[in-house]
Write a protein that holds these residues in place. Structure first.
Motif, PDB file in Angstrom:
ATOM      1  N   ALA A  28     -55.704  -0.283-105.708  1.00 14.83           N
ATOM      2  CA  ALA A  28     -55.343  -1.689-105.556  1.00 14.83           C
ATOM      3  C   ALA A  28     -56.557  -2.530-105.901  1.00 14.83           C
ATOM      4  O   ALA A  28     -57.698  -2.162-105.599  1.00 14.83           O
ATOM      5  N   THR A  39     -53.153 -13.111-104.494  1.00 15.09           N
ATOM      6  CA  THR A  39     -52.199 -12.000-104.548  1.00 15.09           C
ATOM      7  C   THR A  39     -51.299 -12.076-105.779  1.00 15.09           C
ATOM      8  O   THR A  39     -50.716 -11.069-106.180  1.00 15.09           O
ATOM      9  N   ALA A  44     -51.623  -3.144-108.230  1.00 23.93           N
ATOM     10  CA  ALA A  44     -51.496  -1.974-107.354  1.00 23.93           C
ATOM     11  C   ALA A  44     -50.742  -0.899-108.116  1.00 23.93           C
ATOM     12  O   ALA A  44     -49.707  -1.174-108.736  1.00 23.93           O
ATOM     13  N   THR A 147     -50.029  -9.679 -95.559  1.00 18.70           N
ATOM     14  CA  THR A 147     -50.033  -8.425 -96.310  1.00 18.70           C
ATOM     15  C   THR A 147     -48.911  -7.521 -95.837  1.00 18.70           C
ATOM     16  O   THR A 147     -48.412  -7.650 -94.712  1.00 18.70           O
ATOM     17  N   THR A 155     -53.223  -1.245-100.946  1.00 13.59           N
ATOM     18  CA  THR A 155     -52.966  -2.686-100.947  1.00 13.59           C
ATOM     19  C   THR A 155     -53.347  -3.312 -99.617  1.00 13.59           C
ATOM     20  O   THR A 155     -53.989  -4.369 -99.569  1.00 13.59           O
TER      21      THR A 155
END
Length: 200
Positions: A28, A39, A44, A147, A155
């Protein structure tokens, strides 16, 4: 900290198959821009390792051989990873490990520098009893609500590390002050040692 002075930087995390040296099973990379985690441009990847995942590694990150059997091999995704990393700075927790593994898998990759949040945490909070990622999450309590996933997945760990980096960076006035304590000796970006005084 004036985050606009930072060079391009990505927080990275890798997970391996448990062998030594490891084959990658997950990577990631999360850009940090102006002190914010981007983000929308993060990357990833899951990848099928050449050698089987060990039972211990599978227990840690949950990525079993069965889960990975239909994922692309490393050579199928290596160019994508290399393109995102580019020549940016990277940051990781215990960064020597991530840097060493990524360098072995991407021999042509040359980051501008390597920040280590483990090293940075020891300088920023010298009295903490432990400096594992779990301990720092508990002590600093970064906001991880945005997250997904779980601890020991790339990640999630990259996101947590990025939040810790931004939080700790506020203890330093400039980028140069930050890298002076956060770049492990011998890794890219380490400040040049000062000249030794002489008699004349």
């Amino acid at each position: 900290m004036n985050f606009s002075s930072w060079p391009p930087l990505l927080v990275v995390d890798v997970e391996g198959n448990g062998t030594n040296p490891p084959d990658l099973v997950e990577v990631a990379a999360l850009p940090v821009r102006d002190g914010r985690l981007d983000t929308s441009t993060a990357g990833a990847w899951l990848t099928r390792p050449r050698r089987p995942v060990t039972p211990y590694a599978a227990r840690v990150h949950g990525l079993t051989n069965q889960r990975l059997e239909n994922e692309p091999g490393w050579q199928e995704i290596a160019d994508q990873v290399l393109t995102l990393l580019g020549t940016s700075w990277i940051c990781a927790h215990n960064a020597q490990v991530d840097y060493r593994v990524l360098s072995a898998h991407l021999p042509q990759w040359q980051p501008a520098g390597v920040l280590d949040t483990l090293r940075l945490a020891k300088a920023t909070y010298p009295h903490l009893p432990k400096y594992t990622l779990d301990a720092l999450i508990e002590d600093i309590q970064p906001d991880l609500s945005a997250t997904s996933g779980q601890r020991h997945r790339a990640t999630y760990d990259a996101y947590a590390t990025a939040q810790l980096l931004v939080s700790m960076a506020d203890h330093y006035g400039t980028w140069d002050q930050l890298i002076a304590v956060a770049v492990p000796p011998g890794l890219p970006g380490a400040p040049e040692p000062g000249e030794q005084p002489t008699l004349w």
